[in-house]
Design an enzyme around this catalytic site. Structure first.
Site, PDB file in Angstrom:
ATOM      1  N   ARG A 102       0.736  -1.085   0.136  1.00 35.89           N
ATOM      2  CA  ARG A 102       0.048  -0.031   0.071  1.00 35.89           C
ATOM      3  C   ARG A 102       1.028   1.213   0.110  1.00 35.89           C
ATOM      4  O   ARG A 102       1.766   1.381   0.553  1.00 35.89           O
ATOM      5  CB  ARG A 102      -0.958  -0.008   1.279  1.00 35.89           C
ATOM      6  CG  ARG A 102      -1.982   1.221   1.310  1.00 35.89           C
ATOM      7  CD  ARG A 102      -3.050   1.175   2.062  1.00 35.89           C
ATOM      8  NE  ARG A 102      -3.930   2.026   2.086  1.00 35.89           N
ATOM      9  CZ  ARG A 102      -4.977   2.369   2.870  1.00 35.89           C
ATOM     10  NH1 ARG A 102      -5.365   1.315   3.479  1.00 35.89           N
ATOM     11  NH2 ARG A 102      -5.820   3.285   2.772  1.00 35.89           N
ATOM     12  N   ARG A 112      -7.068  -0.306  -2.875  1.00 38.33           N
ATOM     13  CA  ARG A 112      -6.196  -0.257  -1.986  1.00 38.33           C
ATOM     14  C   ARG A 112      -5.663  -1.761  -2.155  1.00 38.33           C
ATOM     15  O   ARG A 112      -6.337  -2.615  -2.364  1.00 38.33           O
ATOM     16  CB  ARG A 112      -6.709  -0.068  -0.446  1.00 38.33           C
ATOM     17  CG  ARG A 112      -7.387   0.936  -0.368  1.00 38.33           C
ATOM     18  CD  ARG A 112      -7.929   1.074   1.239  1.00 38.33           C
ATOM     19  NE  ARG A 112      -9.317   0.443   1.132  1.00 38.33           N
ATOM     20  CZ  ARG A 112     -10.365   1.266   1.000  1.00 38.33           C
ATOM     21  NH1 ARG A 112     -10.307   2.259   0.410  1.00 38.33           N
ATOM     22  NH2 ARG A 112     -11.443   0.746   1.340  1.00 38.33           N
ATOM     23  N   ASP A 117      -8.088  -2.032   9.496  1.00 38.76           N
ATOM     24  CA  ASP A 117      -8.488  -1.216  10.295  1.00 38.76           C
ATOM     25  C   ASP A 117      -8.957  -1.840  11.691  1.00 38.76           C
ATOM     26  O   ASP A 117      -9.604  -2.872  11.738  1.00 38.76           O
ATOM     27  CB  ASP A 117      -9.914  -0.454   9.863  1.00 38.76           C
ATOM     28  CG  ASP A 117      -9.694   0.410   8.581  1.00 38.76           C
ATOM     29  OD1 ASP A 117      -8.753   1.078   8.772  1.00 38.76           O
ATOM     30  OD2 ASP A 117     -10.470   0.232   7.750  1.00 38.76           O
TER      31      ASP A 117
END
Length: 185
Positions: A102, A112, A117
């Site tokens: 990334r 992406r 997360d």
């Protein structure tokens, strides 16, 4: 998984087991080898000292949300046990994303190589620059709630006070398509 064993050993020797936290992490990719990107990210996180992978949901092929002009994603969700602080865990997730490929400066909600997360960190509510837990949009995302319910549908959202199952039932099944996707990591 040498690093994973070291992480388990480190956690088992931790002087204060009350400092071990359960965290739920979403994992997704829609560029390159999507499934491999997700598996590589999970492996790298599991090899982190002070982290232990305790569960991984099945993978799903999911429609993009927010920025629709892009390829579909492969998404999953993992549960880890960690002695890292929330900020240190976030730093590690960003390092893993970079290692898998990334690059900064992408379109918000855009394509992406890897996106990881923190969704929940125990029952903590965190609102710091660059880190909001629970994740502020998790209750609106089928690609998060479907795999979350595979792991533990009875987990209660710390600020909304409702289970993941209840939150998922509120979302329209015809929006945000989420289809099973073979994944063997």
């Amino acid at each position: 998984m040498k690093g994973g064993l070291a992480a388990i050993k480190t956690m088992n020797q931790h002087p204060n087991p009350a400092k071990v936290h359960t965290a739920y992490i979403s994992v997704g990719s829609n560029l390159g080898r999507r499934r491999s990107n997700c598996c590589d990210g999970i492996t790298l996180l599991a090899e982190t000292e002070g982290c232990r992978l305790s569960c991984r949901a099945p993978c799903y092929r999911t429609a993009p949300v927010g920025y629709l002009e892009q390829e579909w994603f492969v998404n999953t969700l993992i549960r880890i046990e960690t002695v890292l602080s929330p900020a240190a865990l976030l730093g590690r997730l960003k390092a893993v994303e970079r290692k898998v490929g990334r690059r900064p400066g992408s379109v918000r909600f855009g394509p992406r190589v890897l996106d990881m997360d923190i969704l929940l960190f125990g029952n903590r509510v965190i609102d710091e620059p660059g880190l909001s837990v629970p994740h502020p949009r998790m209750h609106q995302r089928r690609f998060v709630l479907v795999p979350f319910c595979d792991i533990d549908p009875a987990i209660v959202h710390p600020t909304l006070g409702e289970t993941m199952h209840t939150l998922l039932q509120r979302l329209d099944k015809d929006e945000q398509k989420v289809d099973p996707y073979p994944c063997d990591c």
